[in-house]
Design a protein around this motif. Structure first.
Motif, PDB file in Angstrom:
ATOM      1  N   ASP A  95     -12.786  -2.922   2.190  1.00 28.42           N
ATOM      2  CA  ASP A  95     -12.121  -3.715   3.214  1.00 28.42           C
ATOM      3  C   ASP A  95     -11.106  -2.813   3.919  1.00 28.42           C
ATOM      4  O   ASP A  95     -10.966  -1.640   3.572  1.00 28.42           O
ATOM      5  CB  ASP A  95     -11.450  -4.965   2.620  1.00 28.42           C
ATOM      6  CG  ASP A  95     -10.456  -4.645   1.508  1.00 28.42           C
ATOM      7  OD1 ASP A  95      -9.860  -3.545   1.529  1.00 28.42           O
ATOM      8  OD2 ASP A  95     -10.264  -5.482   0.608  1.00 28.42           O
ATOM      9  N   GLU A  96     -10.415  -3.342   4.899  1.00 27.84           N
ATOM     10  CA  GLU A  96      -9.498  -2.512   5.681  1.00 27.84           C
ATOM     11  C   GLU A  96      -8.361  -1.954   4.830  1.00 27.84           C
ATOM     12  O   GLU A  96      -7.921  -0.820   5.023  1.00 27.84           O
ATOM     13  CB  GLU A  96      -8.953  -3.306   6.862  1.00 27.84           C
ATOM     14  CG  GLU A  96      -9.967  -3.511   7.969  1.00 27.84           C
ATOM     15  CD  GLU A  96     -10.590  -2.183   8.422  1.00 27.84           C
ATOM     16  OE1 GLU A  96      -9.837  -1.220   8.684  1.00 27.84           O
ATOM     17  OE2 GLU A  96     -11.827  -2.101   8.484  1.00 27.84           O
ATOM     18  N   ARG A 112      -9.736   0.970   2.889  1.00 26.56           N
ATOM     19  CA  ARG A 112      -9.959   2.125   3.760  1.00 26.56           C
ATOM     20  C   ARG A 112      -8.639   2.795   4.115  1.00 26.56           C
ATOM     21  O   ARG A 112      -8.555   4.035   4.190  1.00 26.56           O
ATOM     22  CB  ARG A 112     -10.723   1.690   5.007  1.00 26.56           C
ATOM     23  CG  ARG A 112     -12.141   1.195   4.699  1.00 26.56           C
ATOM     24  CD  ARG A 112     -12.909   0.817   5.956  1.00 26.56           C
ATOM     25  NE  ARG A 112     -14.208   0.262   5.601  1.00 26.56           N
ATOM     26  CZ  ARG A 112     -14.484  -1.036   5.493  1.00 26.56           C
ATOM     27  NH1 ARG A 112     -13.525  -1.929   5.736  1.00 26.56           N
ATOM     28  NH2 ARG A 112     -15.684  -1.452   5.159  1.00 26.56           N
TER      29      ARG A 112
END
Length: 314
Positions: A140-141, A144
């Motif tokens: 997910d963000e 990352r």
């Protein structure tokens, strides 16, 4: 075609020590590493996951291995978001462990970790640092962003990334995962585990760096992700199970300068036996057998050491 190196994920695992793989005369700390390095050109250091390494150990590893030998070193648990025991931390940093996500603490731990490994780096013995992220790190963000922050902290060092959450390499996300690691200049770690389990990582073989690709074969135990360490990694690879990886490794070597193939089925001598089998299947030149005269000399040293009650490991 890039160079292919094959080895095991430990040379000090207690079950390997008890298996009888190390010959008489090579069972002390120095003898074990020298013997291992006479058989394989690569090894993974897993002890650095459980505790910060020391400069002294790095210096000894350099002294006890030949030019060209490589150590792939696992990152300390705190750096990859795993639970970290207070006893594993340097005494002066233990009070800060409650703030394990504190960037200043992580920077200090990284600085000490990197400093201790500098002798390996200077001697060109360091293959890569292995950042094995926990199975709860889903793509997910936020994850990352964590990867980008980790790569910023490790700038200038060789780093390879292994994901334990299977979604990173699901068909619908594999291209994005490869793209992210390519952007970060970070080799992906391909893995082999039992398939068909909720925690099974697909056996993909991505190449995300022109310098290095890594394969870690964990065994085919159905207890992967659930059992004890011994249950998770107990497996004897057959040539038939390794055959698909021979093709993948050769394909990886067409796209990168070096490929590291490491066996993590560390129960008794299963990993070193599998590594030997894999080297043969890949058509690699076998390492010469140790010199019998050297073995006899080391046998005599071991006998004298035992007779005198000396400890030469320190």
């Amino acid at each position: 075609m890039g160079e292919i190196r094959v080895g095991a994920c430990s040379w000090t695992d207690k079950e390997l020590l008890a298996s009888g793989w190390y010959p008489k005369g090579r069972r002390d700390a120095e003898g074990r590493l020298r013997h291992y390095a006479s058989r394989f050109p690569l090894v993974e250091v897993d002890a650095t996951y459980y505790a910060l390494p020391s400069t002294r150990n790095s210096e000894l590893w350099v002294a006890r291995t030949p030019a060209g030998f490589r150590f792939d070193v696992k990152a300390f648990s705190l750096l990859t978001g795993h639970p970290t025991r207070s006893a594993a931390m340097p005494a002066d940093l233990r009070p800060a462990l409650a703030r394990k996500d504190d960037p200043e603490l992580l920077d200090e731990v990284w600085a000490r970790f990197a400093g201790a490994l500098e002798p390996l780096r200077r001697a060109d013995r360091l293959g890569t640092l292995l950042f094995q992220f926990p199975p709860w790190l889903a793509p997910d963000e936020q994850s990352r962003a964590l990867l980008r922050a980790c790569r910023e902290r490790t700038a200038g060092w060789p780093v390879a990334v292994e994901f334990r959450h299977p979604d990173w390499w699901r068909p619908e996300l594999a291209a994005a995962t490869s793209g992210l690691l390519t952007e970060l200049g970070t080799p992906a770690v391909a893995v082999d585990t039992a398939q068909g389990l909720p925690t099974s990582v697909p056996p993909v073989a991505p190449v995300t760096s022109p310098d290095l690709a890594v394969v870690r074969l964990h065994g085919r135990s159905r207890a992967w992700g659930t059992g004890s360490k011994e249950d998770r990694f107990r497996h004897d690879y057959t040539p038939g199970e390794l055959a698909p990886w021979v093709e993948r490794v050769h394909a990886m070597a067409e796209r990168t300068r070096e490929v590291h193939v490491l066996f993590n089925n560390c129960c008794a001598d299963a990993a070193v036996r599998a590594a030997g089998t894999m080297a043969g299947l890949l058509g690699l030149d076998p390492r010469p057998d140790p010199d019998p005269a050297e073995d006899r000399a080391e046998d005599r040293v071991e006998e004298l050491t035992l007779d005198l009650g000396l400890d030469l490991d320190g």
